[in-house]
Design a protein around this motif. Structure first.
Motif, PDB file in Angstrom:
ATOM      1  N   SER A 195     -10.280 -63.970  16.931  1.00 26.74           N
ATOM      2  CA  SER A 195      -9.431 -62.820  16.634  1.00 26.74           C
ATOM      3  C   SER A 195      -9.604 -62.334  15.206  1.00 26.74           C
ATOM      4  N   ALA A 196     -10.099 -63.183  14.307  1.00 30.64           N
ATOM      5  CA  ALA A 196     -10.288 -62.794  12.906  1.00 30.64           C
ATOM      6  C   ALA A 196     -11.595 -62.063  12.666  1.00 30.64           C
ATOM      7  N   CYS A 197     -12.563 -62.214  13.561  1.00 32.46           N
ATOM      8  CA  CYS A 197     -13.896 -61.636  13.347  1.00 32.46           C
ATOM      9  C   CYS A 197     -13.887 -60.109  13.507  1.00 32.46           C
ATOM     10  N   PRO A 198     -14.241 -59.379  12.449  1.00 33.08           N
ATOM     11  CA  PRO A 198     -14.206 -57.921  12.517  1.00 33.08           C
ATOM     12  C   PRO A 198     -15.336 -57.299  13.344  1.00 33.08           C
ATOM     13  N   THR A 199     -16.390 -58.064  13.615  1.00 30.09           N
ATOM     14  CA  THR A 199     -17.516 -57.517  14.365  1.00 30.09           C
ATOM     15  C   THR A 199     -17.554 -57.987  15.816  1.00 30.09           C
ATOM     16  N   GLY A 200     -16.620 -58.852  16.215  1.00 29.84           N
ATOM     17  CA  GLY A 200     -16.611 -59.351  17.586  1.00 29.84           C
ATOM     18  C   GLY A 200     -17.755 -60.306  17.879  1.00 29.84           C
ATOM     19  N   ALA A 215     -14.558 -64.135   7.279  1.00 27.53           N
ATOM     20  CA  ALA A 215     -13.209 -64.008   7.832  1.00 27.53           C
ATOM     21  C   ALA A 215     -12.893 -65.167   8.781  1.00 27.53           C
ATOM     22  N   CYS A 216     -13.861 -65.579   9.552  1.00 28.95           N
ATOM     23  CA  CYS A 216     -13.665 -66.674  10.496  1.00 28.95           C
ATOM     24  C   CYS A 216     -13.440 -68.000   9.775  1.00 28.95           C
ATOM     25  N   MET A 217     -14.152 -68.199   8.665  1.00 31.81           N
ATOM     26  CA  MET A 217     -13.980 -69.429   7.895  1.00 31.81           C
ATOM     27  C   MET A 217     -12.565 -69.515   7.343  1.00 31.81           C
ATOM     28  N   SER A 218     -12.038 -68.405   6.874  1.00 34.22           N
ATOM     29  CA  SER A 218     -10.677 -68.376   6.339  1.00 34.22           C
ATOM     30  C   SER A 218      -9.636 -68.612   7.425  1.00 34.22           C
ATOM     31  N   ALA A 219      -9.920 -68.149   8.637  1.00 32.30           N
ATOM     32  CA  ALA A 219      -8.971 -68.266   9.746  1.00 32.30           C
ATOM     33  C   ALA A 219      -8.977 -69.641  10.413  1.00 32.30           C
ATOM     34  N   CYS A 220     -10.048 -70.383  10.271  1.00 34.45           N
ATOM     35  CA  CYS A 220     -10.190 -71.661  10.975  1.00 34.45           C
ATOM     36  C   CYS A 220      -9.282 -72.734  10.366  1.00 34.45           C
ATOM     37  N   PRO A 221      -8.344 -73.268  11.165  1.00 37.41           N
ATOM     38  CA  PRO A 221      -7.401 -74.259  10.635  1.00 37.41           C
ATOM     39  C   PRO A 221      -8.013 -75.642  10.397  1.00 37.41           C
ATOM     40  N   SER A 279     -18.720 -80.108  16.678  1.00 38.25           N
ATOM     41  CA  SER A 279     -18.028 -81.393  16.728  1.00 38.25           C
ATOM     42  C   SER A 279     -16.652 -81.325  16.065  1.00 38.25           C
ATOM     43  N   ALA A 280     -16.433 -80.330  15.210  1.00 41.53           N
ATOM     44  CA  ALA A 280     -15.146 -80.189  14.515  1.00 41.53           C
ATOM     45  C   ALA A 280     -14.241 -79.131  15.152  1.00 41.53           C
ATOM     46  N   CYS A 281     -14.813 -78.225  15.924  1.00 41.36           N
ATOM     47  CA  CYS A 281     -14.057 -77.121  16.525  1.00 41.36           C
ATOM     48  C   CYS A 281     -13.023 -77.643  17.521  1.00 41.36           C
ATOM     49  N   VAL A 282     -11.780 -77.146  17.397  1.00 44.07           N
ATOM     50  CA  VAL A 282     -10.714 -77.524  18.326  1.00 44.07           C
ATOM     51  C   VAL A 282     -10.442 -76.423  19.352  1.00 44.07           C
ATOM     52  N   ASP A 283     -11.286 -75.409  19.358  1.00 40.75           N
ATOM     53  CA  ASP A 283     -11.243 -74.329  20.351  1.00 40.75           C
ATOM     54  C   ASP A 283      -9.898 -73.592  20.372  1.00 40.75           C
ATOM     55  N   CYS A 284      -9.362 -73.311  19.178  1.00 41.56           N
ATOM     56  CA  CYS A 284      -8.059 -72.643  19.102  1.00 41.56           C
ATOM     57  C   CYS A 284      -8.165 -71.124  19.226  1.00 41.56           C
ATOM     58  N   GLY A 285      -9.331 -70.559  18.898  1.00 39.34           N
ATOM     59  CA  GLY A 285      -9.539 -69.123  19.023  1.00 39.34           C
ATOM     60  C   GLY A 285      -9.162 -68.303  17.805  1.00 39.34           C
ATOM     61  N   ALA A 286      -8.702 -68.943  16.743  1.00 37.11           N
ATOM     62  CA  ALA A 286      -8.299 -68.205  15.541  1.00 37.11           C
ATOM     63  C   ALA A 286      -9.472 -67.417  14.957  1.00 37.11           C
ATOM     64  N   CYS A 287     -10.653 -67.965  15.004  1.00 40.86           N
ATOM     65  CA  CYS A 287     -11.833 -67.301  14.458  1.00 40.86           C
ATOM     66  C   CYS A 287     -12.194 -66.055  15.263  1.00 40.86           C
TER      67      CYS A 287
END
Length: 57
Positions: free
Chosen positions: A47-52, A15-21, A37-45
């Motif tokens: 909120s998408a993670c079902p297990t927290g 789910a996090c992979m799908s949410a990551c822009p 090194s690629a993460c832009v720290d947007c937080g989309a992942c």
């Protein structure tokens, strides 16, 4: 600071992979892992993670 995935809580659902822009999350065996090194720290992942399993670094 990039988000981090707790391997103990991650179920590898993707789910996090799908949410990551910026496609900064990849499958690592049966878990997911953030490419810091690629993460832009947007937080989309987070909120998408079902297990927290994802939190801000």
């Amino acid at each position: 600071m990039p988000h981090k995935i707790d391997a103990e809580q991650c179920v590898g659902c993707g789910a996090c992979m799908s949410a990551c822009p910026v496609e900064a999350i990849k499958q690592d065996g049966d878990k997911c892992k953030v490419d810091e090194s690629a993460c832009v720290d947007c937080g989309a992942c987070e909120s998408a993670c079902p297990t927290g399993a994802i939190q801000a670094g």
